[in-house]
Structure formats: C-alpha cells, structure tokens
Design a protein around this motif. Sequence first.
Motif, PDB file in Angstrom:
ATOM      1  N   SER A 101      27.693  46.477  42.815  1.00  0.00           N
ATOM      2  CA  SER A 101      28.766  47.285  42.243  1.00  0.00           C
ATOM      3  C   SER A 101      29.870  47.620  43.248  1.00  0.00           C
ATOM      4  O   SER A 101      30.931  48.066  42.841  1.00  0.00           O
ATOM      5  CB  SER A 101      28.192  48.575  41.657  1.00  0.00           C
ATOM      6  OG  SER A 101      27.624  49.340  42.688  1.00  0.00           O
TER       7      SER A 101
ATOM      8  N   THR B 175      29.200  47.744  33.653  1.00  0.00           N
ATOM      9  CA  THR B 175      29.856  48.886  34.303  1.00  0.00           C
ATOM     10  C   THR B 175      30.451  48.529  35.665  1.00  0.00           C
ATOM     11  O   THR B 175      31.038  49.386  36.315  1.00  0.00           O
ATOM     12  CB  THR B 175      28.845  50.029  34.504  1.00  0.00           C
ATOM     13  OG1 THR B 175      27.684  49.498  35.141  1.00  0.00           O
ATOM     14  CG2 THR B 175      28.450  50.671  33.197  1.00  0.00           C
ATOM     15  N   VAL B 177      33.132  47.390  37.554  1.00  0.00           N
ATOM     16  CA  VAL B 177      34.556  47.193  37.263  1.00  0.00           C
ATOM     17  C   VAL B 177      35.155  46.036  38.057  1.00  0.00           C
ATOM     18  O   VAL B 177      36.112  45.389  37.629  1.00  0.00           O
ATOM     19  CB  VAL B 177      35.328  48.508  37.523  1.00  0.00           C
ATOM     20  CG1 VAL B 177      35.273  48.905  38.994  1.00  0.00           C
ATOM     21  CG2 VAL B 177      36.769  48.408  37.070  1.00  0.00           C
ATOM     22  N   TRP B 182      31.617  40.340  34.165  1.00  0.00           N
ATOM     23  CA  TRP B 182      30.656  41.336  33.710  1.00  0.00           C
ATOM     24  C   TRP B 182      31.292  42.507  32.975  1.00  0.00           C
ATOM     25  O   TRP B 182      30.739  42.992  31.995  1.00  0.00           O
ATOM     26  CB  TRP B 182      29.890  41.925  34.913  1.00  0.00           C
ATOM     27  CG  TRP B 182      29.048  40.974  35.674  1.00  0.00           C
ATOM     28  CD1 TRP B 182      28.861  39.643  35.399  1.00  0.00           C
ATOM     29  CD2 TRP B 182      28.268  41.258  36.848  1.00  0.00           C
ATOM     30  NE1 TRP B 182      28.020  39.093  36.337  1.00  0.00           N
ATOM     31  CE2 TRP B 182      27.643  40.059  37.230  1.00  0.00           C
ATOM     32  CE3 TRP B 182      28.053  42.405  37.603  1.00  0.00           C
ATOM     33  CZ2 TRP B 182      26.806  39.986  38.345  1.00  0.00           C
ATOM     34  CZ3 TRP B 182      27.219  42.338  38.705  1.00  0.00           C
ATOM     35  CH2 TRP B 182      26.593  41.139  39.072  1.00  0.00           C
ATOM     36  N   TYR B 183      32.434  42.948  33.509  1.00  0.00           N
ATOM     37  CA  TYR B 183      32.944  44.254  33.116  1.00  0.00           C
ATOM     38  C   TYR B 183      33.396  44.310  31.655  1.00  0.00           C
ATOM     39  O   TYR B 183      33.995  43.387  31.148  1.00  0.00           O
ATOM     40  CB  TYR B 183      34.115  44.647  34.028  1.00  0.00           C
ATOM     41  CG  TYR B 183      34.664  46.012  33.721  1.00  0.00           C
ATOM     42  CD1 TYR B 183      33.914  47.147  33.995  1.00  0.00           C
ATOM     43  CD2 TYR B 183      35.907  46.166  33.120  1.00  0.00           C
ATOM     44  CE1 TYR B 183      34.390  48.404  33.697  1.00  0.00           C
ATOM     45  CE2 TYR B 183      36.402  47.431  32.828  1.00  0.00           C
ATOM     46  CZ  TYR B 183      35.635  48.541  33.111  1.00  0.00           C
ATOM     47  OH  TYR B 183      36.107  49.781  32.807  1.00  0.00           O
TER      48      TYR B 183
END
Lengths: 229, 379
Positions: A101, B175, B177, B182-183
Amino acid sequence: MAKNYAMTIDLQSCIGCAACSVACKNENNTDTGMNWSHHIHTTTGTFPNVKYEYIPTLCNHCDNAPCVKACPVKAMYKDDENGLTLHNADKCIGCKACMASCPYGVISYNKKDPHQYWNDQESWYDDVSATPAEIKEKIGTEVPYYNPERAFNYEAIRYRGIVEKCQMCDHRLDRGEQPYCVSRCPAEARYVGDLNDPNDKIHELLTHDHKTLREDLGTKPKVFYLRSF
Amino acid sequence: MTAKSAKGLPIVIIAGIVLAIGIFSMGNTLVQGQVLFGSTDQVPWNILIVAYVFLALAASGMCLVSTFGHALGFERFEIISKRSLYLAIAVLIPALVVLTMDLGRIDRAIYFITSPNLQAPMWWMGATYGIYVVVLLFEFFSVQTGNEKAVKVASYITLCGAVAATSILGGIFATVVTRPLWYGGALPLFFVLSALITGIATLMIATVLTYKFTRETMSYRLQEVLSYLGKAMAILLAVALGFHLWRLITLFYVGSDSFGIILNGMYSTVFWGVVIALGIIVPIVMLMKNRTPMKLVVAGMFVLIGMFVDKYITVMGGQLVQPFGEVATYTATFTEWAIIAGGIAGSVLIYMYGVKKFSLETHGHEDEKVTEVKPSKAG
C-alpha cells in the motif's frame, strides 16, 4: 503538547553525495540492500541538453499513512507523541500489506536474517586477512559497526519475516538530537522540526517554495522538498 | 465400490505425491524463509497470493451455488448443494494454508485477535474468513445429520459470508490508491463475479468427472442443472468481459503505465490470448448450445485457466509499476509452484474423501417430471 515532526530537504543545497544513506546504515544497523534512506535519480534529455535530478528519499511519515491503515495488527502505527509513522517489530506478522500500500516504496522486507556476511568463514586473502566470522567473534557484536543506541526503542537489528523502514531516528529525536542523516549531511540540506511549535525553524524553512512527493494521493507526506530546480 | 476405488487409486497416488512435495516445500519455507520465493521489495506479494485469491474465490463461488438450494429456495439446485458445499470447504481450507505460507511470522497470528486494526481490509478478511469457515463446517455437519433448520440458518450466514469475504478480499487491493490495476470500488464486485464464475466452473468439472470416474449415470435432472449452471456461467462471463473492457478504457483515459502492461506490454499476450480469448470468448461460444457434460468440463477448464491468469495479471501486474516509473519484474520459483500444487492436490484428496464417505450425490426432492427433460434442450 504533542509534537508533529516533519523533515525538510533543501534540493539546492543537496549535493547528491548519499552521505545520508551511509549515515542511516551506521545508525540503524541496516543490511546491504535495505535502504531506509534512499534516492531517486533521473537523467533526461541527450547531451548537451541533459537534466540530472537527484532526490533523496525516505519514509514520508505521512499524516494519512496508507501503511498504517493497511496493517491488520497495528504493527505500523502513528505515534501520538511525535506524529511519526512507526513500526513495531515485535508485532509485525510479515504480511507485507504495508509494502503493497505504500505509494513511495520505502518499506523493506527481511527475507532472511540480516548481516549473514559476518558469519562467512572465508577470508578475502587466505592467511592474510581475517574471516568475517573471526572479526565478528573478536568484536563480540552482531556486526562490527553495530550501534546499540538503536535498541533504545526499536529492535536494534531486525530479523527474518518482518518488514522495516525509517523511524526518523526517533531514539535521537527523543533526546533532542536531530536524526543521524540530518547531522551527517555535509551540505546541511536537511532539518527535522516540530510542525506544532510555531517557533520552530521549520516554519521559516517552509516559507521557501516546497513540494512533497505524490501529493495528489492525499497521503499528506511530511518530507518537504525545498527549492527544487 | 471396488471398481470405484481401483479407478480412483492413480489419482490418489499422484495427488498424494504432489501433496507430499507441497508439504516438503512448506516445511522448507518455514526452515529457510522466504528467500525461496521470487517476491522482492518491489514486488512484495507473490504467486501464493494469486493462488489464494483464485482458490478462495472458487470456494466462495461454490458456497454461493450451494445456497441457491439451501437458502434461496431454488429447489432445482438442491441436488448439487451438498457437493457444492463440501467442495467449498475442500478448496477453502488448503487455500488458507497456502496463504499462511506468505506470512513472515505465522506464529504471531494471535495479534489478529489481540491487536486488531479495524481500518485494515486484511483484518476484516481474516475475521470474515475465520467465521465463515466455521459456519461452512457447521452447515456441512448439519446437512450430514439432516438438521434442515440448522442448514437453512447456516446457509443464510454462509451466503452473506461468501459475498462479504470475497468482496473484502477484493477490498485489500481496491483500497490501494497508488495501484491503478487495483484501486476503486469495481474490483471487490469483480471478485464476487469472479467467485461465481470460478465456483461454477470448478463445480461443473468436479461433478462431471466424479460421475465419469465412478461410472455412475447422471440423472437427467442433474444434467439439466449443470446445463443451467453452464448457461449462467456464460452470461456471467459476458459481464466479466464488460468489466475487462471498461478497466482498459479507464486505464487508457488516465494514461496509466499499467495500461501498457496489459494492452501491448509484458502481459498482453496472456491477457488477450488466455484471459479474454481462451477464458471468456471460447467458453461463451462453447456454452451457447448443446451443453453436454464433457463440453461443460472443457469449457470449465478454459474458464479456470483464464481466471487464474486474470488474477495473476491483477495481483502481480498491479505491483510491477514502481512509484517513480521503473517497471520491476517477477518470476515465480519452484517452491511457490510446489506449495500451490500441493494445495490443489490437498483439495482433490479432501474432495475424493468426501465422495467416498459422505455420499455427496444425495439428491434433494426428486421430481420425476423434470427427470424426463432432455439435457440438451434444457434452458
């Protein structure tokens, strides 16, 4: 009042010597290939119209940190006392959600126990130089340049199966010292200050033109790059 | 029964060997660590995550199909509910084992309970799957003991659980970003869609091949239900095609580097050739009419290959483009493949055990009128 530390890096002062990266390795006992303090360098154009850009990078200690939100067990957390994004090595389960992430790619994973080089039984020149293992044994620490101060509030040397990243030398900030990369920068390009303290020098520095990396993502990074070319 | 056992023996031996190699690789990983994996700091998640996503979605899909009969009242589907439910368990448990191998410190899993981060989709995934597996096992136990009321209640929970767990799994990716592949809110929904498609394909293959191996004749009714499922899968595949097209269009508009990887870059051949052509278009054409059992198996196989490659492109391709433009590479290692193959072999063995012990072919409310319908004309 709680502190909210942030870093400024003056790109016109930075000479791209990577002393920050070397100092970081000394202070935080990181292994080869594990770079809490790193850099991006890009060369664009063709000679003689060439532009070279060197940007030192590290964890941005984002106010809205995606890694903190992604970590399922709160091993990555925001410290209420200093506003830093910190990692708890004792809690990390090694799921790598923080790495996936992080928009800046500044978190590293320990695939193996670090500093294995110092267990090596072969010397560079037989009967002339000592083997790494002999040096390690003689000195009596995990690595010859081991810094025990890192153990003050983080695992001094991390281990297999967990991630690690820049802690902004929170052990030094705790006793009123600047992070080691800041104090070892020969160009004095770096500074860490408290955004919550109106008298801190950081506010004066931030009057210069400044930017952060990938501001568009809304992560509110706290490493400010001053005076880019 | 002897004939059955003799026929199944080679599969048991092969699956046993593959499982043994998988378990050895898992042991090796626990001893040596993830140096045995191809993942890097640039590409932190590896093909084990791809396999986990693929298998977990298949399990959720089969769980959903089982609830058609158990919870939603589509009586026609009751004859496959038990097999579907058992298959969901047989696939999900090895999938979770495969996932744990990618955790650096599995011994600290207790922190999921003692230090939960309610903001983290991964925590919710762990919690949801934890509850979901227990309820799935309870539901199967209730089916086995004939407790219809408990089956109904458990089935409602697993219906919600399957949708929730699947979409939360998608949420882990959705999630992030910074990764265009994926986002966004579309991915969790696409995961639910993928779950249904993958689940139906697995269920069709398992059912038809089980009857082939046991040399029992499928009732017309069962063939009819399978034919319906094949038709439903074709419709869902068309929706999936729409998803893929829209994903490409949106990536094109933002000029994302990930767009190039799929359109004409590193993964373009497998994307267009395997995901779109082999995994979607060919099965849709095959399933348009005359959905004979063997045709369902072949189409199902194509769909599974397409779906696996699709998840590979999503999970791995999503990680390749680095924060400042560089494109990383990733190659899976033998250990990773061995763990995945071991997991699948584990599923096959658990399923075969179920076929032998739990009479999964139990029919629901047999309706003589329906059994007379010819399968090719059904639906």
